[in-house]
Design a protein around this motif. Sequence first.
Motif, PDB file in Angstrom:
ATOM      1  N   ALA A 112       0.850  -1.160  -0.041  1.00 57.29           N
ATOM      2  CA  ALA A 112       0.048  -0.033  -0.102  1.00 57.29           C
ATOM      3  C   ALA A 112       0.789   1.243   0.036  1.00 57.29           C
ATOM      4  O   ALA A 112       0.631   2.185  -0.896  1.00 57.29           O
ATOM      5  N   LEU A 113       1.894   1.128   0.779  1.00 62.47           N
ATOM      6  CA  LEU A 113       2.797   2.595   0.896  1.00 62.47           C
ATOM      7  C   LEU A 113       3.568   2.558  -0.382  1.00 62.47           C
ATOM      8  O   LEU A 113       3.494   3.965  -0.927  1.00 62.47           O
ATOM      9  N   ILE A 114       4.131   1.730  -0.940  1.00 65.76           N
ATOM     10  CA  ILE A 114       4.803   1.759  -2.236  1.00 65.76           C
ATOM     11  C   ILE A 114       3.862   2.307  -3.514  1.00 65.76           C
ATOM     12  O   ILE A 114       4.064   3.093  -4.211  1.00 65.76           O
ATOM     13  N   SER A 115       2.766   1.613  -3.423  1.00 64.63           N
ATOM     14  CA  SER A 115       1.640   2.019  -4.488  1.00 64.63           C
ATOM     15  C   SER A 115       1.428   3.413  -4.183  1.00 64.63           C
ATOM     16  O   SER A 115       1.050   4.061  -5.322  1.00 64.63           O
ATOM     17  N   ALA A 116       1.193   3.912  -3.000  1.00 64.34           N
ATOM     18  CA  ALA A 116       0.652   5.231  -2.750  1.00 64.34           C
ATOM     19  C   ALA A 116       1.367   6.456  -3.137  1.00 64.34           C
ATOM     20  O   ALA A 116       1.308   7.452  -3.585  1.00 64.34           O
ATOM     21  N   SER A 118       3.631   5.816  -5.162  1.00 67.73           N
ATOM     22  CA  SER A 118       3.793   6.096  -6.679  1.00 67.73           C
ATOM     23  C   SER A 118       2.563   6.738  -7.338  1.00 67.73           C
ATOM     24  O   SER A 118       2.434   6.847  -8.616  1.00 67.73           O
ATOM     25  N   ASN A 119       1.927   7.537  -6.696  1.00 62.49           N
ATOM     26  CA  ASN A 119       0.447   8.259  -6.865  1.00 62.49           C
ATOM     27  C   ASN A 119      -0.454   7.371  -7.914  1.00 62.49           C
ATOM     28  O   ASN A 119      -0.960   7.933  -8.959  1.00 62.49           O
ATOM     29  N   ASN A 120      -0.630   6.149  -7.348  1.00 58.50           N
ATOM     30  CA  ASN A 120      -1.576   5.207  -7.757  1.00 58.50           C
ATOM     31  C   ASN A 120      -3.046   5.503  -7.342  1.00 58.50           C
ATOM     32  O   ASN A 120      -3.032   6.169  -6.418  1.00 58.50           O
ATOM     33  N   GLY A 121      -4.079   5.025  -7.999  1.00 58.69           N
ATOM     34  CA  GLY A 121      -5.455   5.627  -7.674  1.00 58.69           C
ATOM     35  C   GLY A 121      -5.691   4.412  -6.397  1.00 58.69           C
ATOM     36  O   GLY A 121      -4.938   3.647  -6.032  1.00 58.69           O
ATOM     37  N   ARG A 122      -6.722   4.568  -5.784  1.00 56.14           N
ATOM     38  CA  ARG A 122      -7.120   3.804  -4.609  1.00 56.14           C
ATOM     39  C   ARG A 122      -7.523   2.396  -4.924  1.00 56.14           C
ATOM     40  O   ARG A 122      -6.845   1.576  -4.127  1.00 56.14           O
ATOM     41  N   ASP A 123      -8.016   2.133  -6.044  1.00 55.01           N
ATOM     42  CA  ASP A 123      -8.261   0.678  -6.624  1.00 55.01           C
ATOM     43  C   ASP A 123      -6.867   0.104  -6.778  1.00 55.01           C
ATOM     44  O   ASP A 123      -6.577  -0.853  -6.344  1.00 55.01           O
ATOM     45  N   LYS A 124      -6.020   0.574  -7.308  1.00 60.81           N
ATOM     46  CA  LYS A 124      -4.566   0.113  -7.403  1.00 60.81           C
ATOM     47  C   LYS A 124      -3.742   0.024  -6.285  1.00 60.81           C
ATOM     48  O   LYS A 124      -3.007  -1.090  -6.021  1.00 60.81           O
ATOM     49  N   VAL A 127      -5.162  -3.183  -4.575  1.00 66.17           N
ATOM     50  CA  VAL A 127      -4.667  -4.378  -5.371  1.00 66.17           C
ATOM     51  C   VAL A 127      -3.272  -4.588  -5.219  1.00 66.17           C
ATOM     52  O   VAL A 127      -2.952  -5.674  -4.563  1.00 66.17           O
ATOM     53  N   ASP A 128      -2.226  -3.622  -4.807  1.00 68.42           N
ATOM     54  CA  ASP A 128      -1.009  -3.718  -4.744  1.00 68.42           C
ATOM     55  C   ASP A 128      -0.983  -4.065  -2.927  1.00 68.42           C
ATOM     56  O   ASP A 128       0.050  -4.812  -2.655  1.00 68.42           O
ATOM     57  N   ALA A 129      -1.751  -3.644  -2.228  1.00 72.50           N
ATOM     58  CA  ALA A 129      -1.572  -4.275  -1.071  1.00 72.50           C
ATOM     59  C   ALA A 129      -1.906  -5.712  -0.866  1.00 72.50           C
ATOM     60  O   ALA A 129      -1.150  -6.531   0.050  1.00 72.50           O
TER      61      ALA A 129
END
Length: 146
Positions: A112-116, A118-124, A127-129
């Motif tokens: 979740a931290l790495i995805s957030a 990277s400015n990914n959207g909430r759904d991404k 999914v990454d979490a």
Amino acid sequence: MPRSRFHGSFDSPKVDVVIDMGNPFLNRTVDGFLKIGTIGASRVAAEETYHSLRKGSISKHSVEHALKKMCKEGAYWGTVAGVYVGMEYGVERIRGTSDWKNALIGGVVTGALISAASNNGRDKVVVDAITGGAIATAADFLNYLT
């Protein structure tokens, strides 16, 4: 009927570099960053060497490009590993127990931290979490089996 067997084992060399940061949390985080960052940089070095050999030429530009890519990938892989190791250790300290749930929680938080970041959207991010938790838990179970 005669039979023969071959028994043997292969042990890879073990290189340990210890950097004492004065705190077990920081020690583990830096250790994860350095070890996995080195693997990420090595992967790029192998890929770039293959591509240069396949082209049949090596230029100053291709070497500079490879070095920049090695640093970028090494830093990225190392950061992800450092965050994961730190999260897993922190969860272990908070929960007071060492089990697969620490890997799951550490993987979920890291994904979740790495995805957030990277400015990914909430759904991404979700999914990454889930992916981070699944990979970390699977790795923990595989490590337990061996």
